[in-house]
Design a protein around this motif. Sequence first.
Motif, PDB file in Angstrom:
ATOM      1  N   UNK A  42       0.804  -1.209   0.000  1.00  0.00           N
ATOM      2  CA  UNK A  42       0.000   0.000   0.000  1.00  0.00           C
ATOM      3  C   UNK A  42       0.845   1.271   0.000  1.00  0.00           C
ATOM      4  N   UNK A  43       2.168   1.138   0.143  1.00  0.00           N
ATOM      5  CA  UNK A  43       3.030   2.305   0.292  1.00  0.00           C
ATOM      6  C   UNK A  43       3.755   2.570  -1.013  1.00  0.00           C
ATOM      7  N   UNK A  44       3.848   3.809  -1.412  1.00  0.00           N
ATOM      8  CA  UNK A  44       4.534   4.164  -2.652  1.00  0.00           C
ATOM      9  C   UNK A  44       5.948   4.640  -2.414  1.00  0.00           C
ATOM     10  N   UNK A  45       6.405   4.669  -1.159  1.00  0.00           N
ATOM     11  CA  UNK A  45       7.720   5.219  -0.862  1.00  0.00           C
ATOM     12  C   UNK A  45       8.807   4.161  -0.746  1.00  0.00           C
ATOM     13  N   UNK A  46       8.492   2.927  -0.981  1.00  0.00           N
ATOM     14  CA  UNK A  46       9.481   1.860  -0.870  1.00  0.00           C
ATOM     15  C   UNK A  46       8.948   0.778   0.027  1.00  0.00           C
ATOM     16  N   UNK A 201     -24.460  11.621   3.974  1.00  0.00           N
ATOM     17  CA  UNK A 201     -23.136  12.201   3.730  1.00  0.00           C
ATOM     18  C   UNK A 201     -22.469  11.372   2.636  1.00  0.00           C
ATOM     19  N   UNK A 202     -21.866  12.033   1.671  1.00  0.00           N
ATOM     20  CA  UNK A 202     -21.188  11.342   0.567  1.00  0.00           C
ATOM     21  C   UNK A 202     -19.684  11.616   0.653  1.00  0.00           C
ATOM     22  N   UNK A 203     -18.904  10.548   0.657  1.00  0.00           N
ATOM     23  CA  UNK A 203     -17.437  10.647   0.689  1.00  0.00           C
ATOM     24  C   UNK A 203     -16.906   9.831  -0.482  1.00  0.00           C
ATOM     25  N   UNK A 204     -16.009  10.409  -1.249  1.00  0.00           N
ATOM     26  CA  UNK A 204     -15.487   9.729  -2.428  1.00  0.00           C
ATOM     27  C   UNK A 204     -13.993   9.946  -2.541  1.00  0.00           C
ATOM     28  N   UNK A 205     -13.326   8.981  -3.142  1.00  0.00           N
ATOM     29  CA  UNK A 205     -11.901   9.125  -3.431  1.00  0.00           C
ATOM     30  C   UNK A 205     -11.692  10.228  -4.457  1.00  0.00           C
ATOM     31  N   UNK A 206     -10.650  10.977  -4.254  1.00  0.00           N
ATOM     32  CA  UNK A 206     -10.332  12.052  -5.190  1.00  0.00           C
ATOM     33  C   UNK A 206      -9.541  11.479  -6.358  1.00  0.00           C
ATOM     34  N   UNK A 207     -10.216  10.604  -7.109  1.00  0.00           N
ATOM     35  CA  UNK A 207      -9.548   9.956  -8.237  1.00  0.00           C
ATOM     36  C   UNK A 207     -10.611   9.539  -9.251  1.00  0.00           C
ATOM     37  N   UNK A 234     -11.768  12.495  -0.487  1.00  0.00           N
ATOM     38  CA  UNK A 234     -10.781  11.994   0.469  1.00  0.00           C
ATOM     39  C   UNK A 234      -9.647  11.315  -0.292  1.00  0.00           C
ATOM     40  N   UNK A 235      -8.496  11.298   0.334  1.00  0.00           N
ATOM     41  CA  UNK A 235      -7.330  10.650  -0.275  1.00  0.00           C
ATOM     42  C   UNK A 235      -6.424  10.124   0.825  1.00  0.00           C
ATOM     43  N   UNK A 236      -5.704   9.066   0.498  1.00  0.00           N
ATOM     44  CA  UNK A 236      -4.756   8.513   1.466  1.00  0.00           C
ATOM     45  C   UNK A 236      -3.584   9.457   1.712  1.00  0.00           C
ATOM     46  N   UNK A 237      -3.433  10.473   0.858  1.00  0.00           N
ATOM     47  CA  UNK A 237      -2.327  11.412   1.002  1.00  0.00           C
ATOM     48  C   UNK A 237      -2.728  12.675   1.769  1.00  0.00           C
ATOM     49  N   UNK A 238      -3.934  12.685   2.327  1.00  0.00           N
ATOM     50  CA  UNK A 238      -4.361  13.832   3.124  1.00  0.00           C
ATOM     51  C   UNK A 238      -3.472  13.988   4.350  1.00  0.00           C
ATOM     52  N   UNK A 239      -3.225  15.235   4.709  1.00  0.00           N
ATOM     53  CA  UNK A 239      -2.507  15.524   5.955  1.00  0.00           C
ATOM     54  C   UNK A 239      -3.424  15.247   7.146  1.00  0.00           C
ATOM     55  N   UNK A 265      -7.370   2.002   0.956  1.00  0.00           N
ATOM     56  CA  UNK A 265      -6.299   2.890   1.436  1.00  0.00           C
ATOM     57  C   UNK A 265      -6.750   4.321   1.625  1.00  0.00           C
ATOM     58  N   UNK A 266      -7.711   4.786   0.803  1.00  0.00           N
ATOM     59  CA  UNK A 266      -8.203   6.151   0.957  1.00  0.00           C
ATOM     60  C   UNK A 266      -9.119   6.291   2.162  1.00  0.00           C
ATOM     61  N   UNK A 267      -9.879   5.242   2.468  1.00  0.00           N
ATOM     62  CA  UNK A 267     -10.830   5.310   3.575  1.00  0.00           C
ATOM     63  C   UNK A 267     -10.144   5.103   4.919  1.00  0.00           C
ATOM     64  N   UNK A 268      -9.092   4.325   4.945  1.00  0.00           N
ATOM     65  CA  UNK A 268      -8.477   3.904   6.209  1.00  0.00           C
ATOM     66  C   UNK A 268      -8.075   5.066   7.130  1.00  0.00           C
ATOM     67  N   UNK A 269      -7.494   6.171   6.647  1.00  0.00           N
ATOM     68  CA  UNK A 269      -7.157   7.270   7.566  1.00  0.00           C
ATOM     69  C   UNK A 269      -8.381   7.867   8.252  1.00  0.00           C
TER      70      UNK A 269
END
Length: 924
Positions: A42-46, A201-207, A234-239, A265-269
């Motif tokens: 799930x990680x893009x950094x290595x 309430x509607x939540x969607x991935x920003x993709x 929402x996105x997994x890269x949100x601060x 991965x986007x919902x998990x945070x």
Amino acid sequence: MRLFLYYLTLLGSSFVISTYGPHHRAQMTGDILLGGLFPIHFDSQGFLMNENLFNFRGFRWLQAMVFAIDEINNSSILLPNITLGYRIFDTCNTVSKALEATLSFVAQNKIDSLNLDEFCNCTDHIPSTIAVVGPAGSTVSTAVANLLGLFYIPQISYASSSRLLSNKNQYKSFMRTIPTDEHQATAMADIIEYFQWNWVIAVASDDDYGRPGIEKFEKEIEERDICIHLNELISQYFEDHEIKALADRIENSSAKVIVVFASAPDVEPLIKEMASRNFTDRIWLASEAWASSSLIAKPEYLDVVAGTIGFALKAGHIAGFREFLQQVHPKKDTHNEFVREFWEETFNCYLEDSPRLQETGKGSTTFRPLCTGEEDITSVETPYLDYTHLRISYNAYLAVYSIAHALHDILTCRPGQGLFANNSCADIKTMEAWQVLKQLRHLNYTNNMGEKMHFDENADLAANYTIINWHRSSEDGSVVFKEIGYYNVHIKRGAKLFIEKSKILWNGHGSEVPFSNCSEDCEPGTRKGIIDSMPTCCFECTECSDGEYSNHKDSSVCTKCPNNSWSNGNHTFCFLKEIEFLSWTEPFGIALTIFAVLGVVFTAFVMGVFVRFRNTPIVKATNRELSYVLLFSLICCFSSSLVFIGEPQNWTCRLRQPAFGISFVLCISCILVKTNRVLLVFEAKIPTSLHRKWWGLNLQFLLVFLCTFVQVMICVVWLYNAPPSSYRNHDIDEIIFITCNEGSVMGLGFLIGYTCLLAAICFFFAFKSRKLPENFTEAKFITFSMLIFFIVWISFIPAYFSTYGKFVSAVEVIAILASSFGMLACIFFNKVYIILFKPSRNTIEEVRCSTAAHAFKVAAKATLKHNTSSRRKSGSSGSTPSLTMSFKTNEDSNLDMNRPRVSFGSGTVMLSLSFEESRRSSML
């Protein structure tokens, strides 16, 4: 351009060498090579040494592809003597990693077609990748499809459901074994409507997965009058502060249902943040991308997500796959380097010569023991072995078999039956990727479950959804996906959704459906009223107006009651209106009937008296023939009032006004002829035979007939042009008045107006006859009767137009009875009294005396008037002449009648009165 392709190919080769080393791919050679893209991390950094980054489900999907290829290679029916190989890369669920792997596929396919001897030694090159299975996420698939589509390399995704990918003009080589989100968004809206929620309430991935999906969802709920309170991306890269701000908005919202169109991965945070707040009073509606994700379905999150309703693909069955998963071992699966990391993450240990062991030793505080290689995979709980509901894994399995069947069709193609130029066939040894793509689009085969498989015009497979509910296991507290229904996309709208409510546990424990509406439900008897500046889902409950009702909760409008009904006090139902008319059985109707019958009886009694005493002087003096007709007309008048009582029918409505009008005109015309006849006789200076002839009985009846005929013609014209009819008046609340619609008010006006005209003429003559002899004082009573008539009918006009319903008929009946009784009493009761109780006054002598007295008064007035006129002419003032009157009666004479003599000073006037009883017409 050629140099650019050289550069692109070498660049792709360098990516394969530098980024995807021997530990970062699964590869096996073969005659035909298939590519694979799976989210192993799930990680893009290595690849960090963190167990949360390894995707056990993604690894199982990869194993499904490997298992399918092994089955095909071992099959003697499908692709005999041809071996399939594979090159599978980890996308890390990111676009960048997926494009690096895709670039290696594209570059490798160009090595054989380009002369690269001057750049590198390519003697040990890898075969071309003929098709690619994957990737999983729609956003990643969009990027990969753009690149593969340039070279027409077929791509079959097992988990990318974005409806944008159905656009074949843009994504030419993209295909999939998962249904499009077009159906899933509709299914979500159907579920919300099913549970009668309207505030979500509607939540969607920003993709490219979340945005199109939630856009389609918005269109669907708009058709169902459902409102979105919050619409968030929402996105997994949100601060962290962005996640907290989103959690704050959700927590402050009054909506209790959260629709999430996003990947795990986007919902998990967000779920993690909600769990830290112990926010447990929301219902989550999960899209297929995370409805059964092991990343979210963890015991530590279950307090927040328990009761989640999610969409899962229809589970498939893969024979032997369970044993294949259990046999995985790093020493056996040397061609799959992902197995080594899986083993280490599963048993929390490191294999010897593991590169991660060396990285851990460099200042890391994390300690793991060495793996012995004897660990038992069946002894641990891991999502990898969750083979009870194979959905995405089965889609990956189908993707491989679809490619294999397309290759088999090419292999078994006969010349003249192919899909290419001149119906030619492709050579499986020298075929190109675009030929495989064309064969896939014409694919038609039966899978291992006996289902027909083919791709539609958008290269999609139609499929159904299983609806699941997240329960907590009573044994170990883990998440259990309980099937509660299904959604069948092939059935007509309205019957696609099936849910067993009894199987649902809301928030993990409740059985009552949560409330998620902007406003409380409106109770029956009320409707939803609009609130300014608020969405349509927010309303106030307004009581239904009188005559309207609503019999169910949360009604948008009140239904108007039928014309024959009215709403009850609570406006929850309609009851039949009470039907009212001037009935025979009600007290008022009974009273009027009694009076009408009494009028008929009294009139009949008077007629009987007149017939019995028809030869008496009073009866003769009143013109007995016309009196009979008058009494008959009064009987008709009283009887006509009875037609106004009872339920109005068309025939009664057409009968009652003409009956009343003709009866009254007949009555008044008789009175008019009688009165005028007597007046003319007594006003005549010397009665002659001309008077006797002119006022004969035939002429009297002719005048009565002519007066009545005019009224008859008025009624005929009225009934012909605008006949009255029965009418139900619904204008009054709770009551239906059955009345008569007179058809023409003008016709009724002419009828009553003509009657009043005759009555006025009759009144005039009766008034002039008021000083006739006492025997003829019926003129005075006729005057009174006409006064009563006018008073009654003048009062009737405003009363008629100011009343309604049954009282209209009652007013007219009262007017008919009052005027009829007035004429009967004034004209006949005095005579009946004399005939029955004063017979002494019913003699010829009485008549003679009264006549003589009247004659004296008339003569005296005439003489005085003559003398006064003479004196004025002569100018002399003489004394008043003496007046004497003598009656000489010679009873022994042979004269037929006595002749009273009136003597004056200036002369004598003889007045002769003859009573001829033998004649029908007696002149007085």
